[in-house]
Design an enzyme around this catalytic site. Structure first.
Site, PDB file in Angstrom:
ATOM      1  N   ARG A  28      25.353  18.808  57.842  1.00  0.00           N
ATOM      2  CA  ARG A  28      26.747  18.569  57.441  1.00  0.00           C
ATOM      3  C   ARG A  28      26.876  17.413  56.458  1.00  0.00           C
ATOM      4  O   ARG A  28      27.959  17.146  55.940  1.00  0.00           O
ATOM      5  CB  ARG A  28      27.598  18.260  58.677  1.00  0.00           C
ATOM      6  N   SER A  43      15.370  29.748  76.404  1.00  0.00           N
ATOM      7  CA  SER A  43      14.914  29.030  77.591  1.00  0.00           C
ATOM      8  C   SER A  43      14.433  30.050  78.611  1.00  0.00           C
ATOM      9  O   SER A  43      14.811  31.223  78.556  1.00  0.00           O
ATOM     10  CB  SER A  43      16.047  28.190  78.183  1.00  0.00           C
ATOM     11  N   ARG A  44      13.613  29.611  79.547  1.00  0.00           N
ATOM     12  CA  ARG A  44      13.213  30.498  80.634  1.00  0.00           C
ATOM     13  C   ARG A  44      14.364  30.741  81.603  1.00  0.00           C
ATOM     14  O   ARG A  44      14.298  31.619  82.449  1.00  0.00           O
ATOM     15  CB  ARG A  44      12.012  29.899  81.364  1.00  0.00           C
ATOM     16  N   LYS A 104       4.966  16.813  69.291  1.00  0.00           N
ATOM     17  CA  LYS A 104       3.635  16.237  69.555  1.00  0.00           C
ATOM     18  C   LYS A 104       3.402  16.084  71.062  1.00  0.00           C
ATOM     19  O   LYS A 104       4.373  15.978  71.828  1.00  0.00           O
ATOM     20  CB  LYS A 104       3.476  14.904  68.840  1.00  0.00           C
ATOM     21  N   ASP A 185       1.174  11.063  75.776  1.00  0.00           N
ATOM     22  CA  ASP A 185       2.591  10.918  75.479  1.00  0.00           C
ATOM     23  C   ASP A 185       2.866   9.744  74.552  1.00  0.00           C
ATOM     24  O   ASP A 185       3.677   9.854  73.625  1.00  0.00           O
ATOM     25  CB  ASP A 185       3.382  10.745  76.772  1.00  0.00           C
TER      26      ASP A 185
END
Length: 335
Positions: A28, A43-44, A104, A185
């Site tokens: 935007r 999504s599941r 990642k 992580d």
């Protein structure tokens, strides 16, 4: 392909929300250079997909990953699952011919990354790792300065990333089934910085303190390079650190402020000169602009990998993380 890059979002957690919010904000913004729209979410859980679609005004919600991957109105999928599911989700999308930008680390290990790269090559589909650092204008400028010899011969790199916690035993950062631990992580950022600026190390030494669940709570890495450079890196989920980084050479040093994985500035220090501060244009939103824009550029150019994040580099980082995990004794279910 339509005039806009049409995005699908796979998963509905916090990272998915941040990425979607950034895409919509930037789409935007006049002059953002990002011609994109979010057209679907998968999504599941159908309920989760519907709630996410309503929250962000997304036209279509799919109750399975496969349905999202099969959506012909989607050009590229952003994979935002916890990283233990990255390989499965990305492979599903690549098999369906969709381009993929995957959060990642691309996979839990180098073997998984090699498999995804081979699949992307076979399908002729774009595959990119969503590593902020590789697309950062500040980090790219630092790479240029090092190549120009601004600080002479690089001798040392220091980087850390630690969170104070505490994290409950059931938290994803402590769950081996989800690829938990500090290394994949958080440590992936300092390791990526070292790989990006110094290349593949010739020696890797790792030490860690493990949680009762068997993932790393604190990890230190010492990377050695035959060219005489050394990288000292640390990550953790029990002690907050400054999250700084510094690259030192024979003629000076470059200092990155917190948080070093997505800096908008850095400082060049050289003897007998005033410190020189390099400031980049502020990044709107959370910080996903650069990788989203690069994915769009690659799609329009018909490229299957980005020169800013080539598969080779992603695999090298995961090989290094594999070596570190082997040394510290972290194993994930099924390995």
């Amino acid at each position: 392909m339509t005039s806009k890059i049409r995005w699908g979002i796979l998963a509905t957690g916090a990272i998915a929300a941040d990425f979607t919010r950034d895409l919509q904000l930037l789409a935007r913004t006049a002059g953002s250079g990002l011609e994109a729209e979010v057209v679907a979410v998968g999504s599941r859980s159908e309920a989760s997909a519907l709630a996410f679609a309503e929250r962000f005004d997304i036209p279509r919600a799919h109750g399975s990953w496969a349905a999202l991957a099969a959506d012909p109105e989607v050009d590229v999928v952003y994979v935002a699952t916890p990283h233990h599911a990255h390989r499965e989700a990305a492979a599903l999308c690549l098999e369906a011919g969709r381009a993929v930008l995957c959060e990642k680390p691309l996979t839990l290990d180098a073997a998984g990354a090699r498999a995804l790269a081979a699949l992307a090559r076979e399908r002729g589909a774009l595959l990119m790792e969503g590593m902020w650092m590789r697309y950062s204008p500040a980090i790219r400028r630092i790479s240029e300065l090092l190549a120009e010899g601004a600080i002479g011969e690089v001798g040392a790199l220091h980087a850390d990333f630690g969170l104070p916690g505490p994290f409950d035993p059931g938290h994803r950062l402590r769950d081996p089934r989800l690829g938990g631990g500090a290394l994949l992580d958080l440590g992936v950022y300092p390791v990526t910085l070292a790989q990006l600026l110094l290349g593949r190390p010739d020696s890797v030494q790792a030490w860690a303190r493990l949680t009762p669940e068997g993932v790393d709570a604190q990890t230190g890495l010492l990377l050695g390079y035959d060219g005489a450079a050394v990288a000292t890196l640390s990550c953790g989920i029990t002690a907050g650190t400054a999250c700084r980084a510094e690259i030192s050479g024979s003629l000076g040093r470059i200092e990155l402020p917190p948080i070093h994985q997505r800096p908008d500035s850095f400082t060049l220090h050289r003897p007998d000169r005033e410190p020189e501060v390099f400031r980049m244009p502020p990044t709107a939103g959370v910080g996903f602009l650069h990788e989203a824009r690069e994915a769009g550029r690659c799609l329009r150019a018909g490229e299957t990998e980005s020169p800013l994040a080539p598969w080779r580099d992603t695999i090298e980082v995961l090989e290094l993380l594999d070596t570190a995990r082997e040394q510290i004794g972290v194993r994930y279910p099924g390995e």
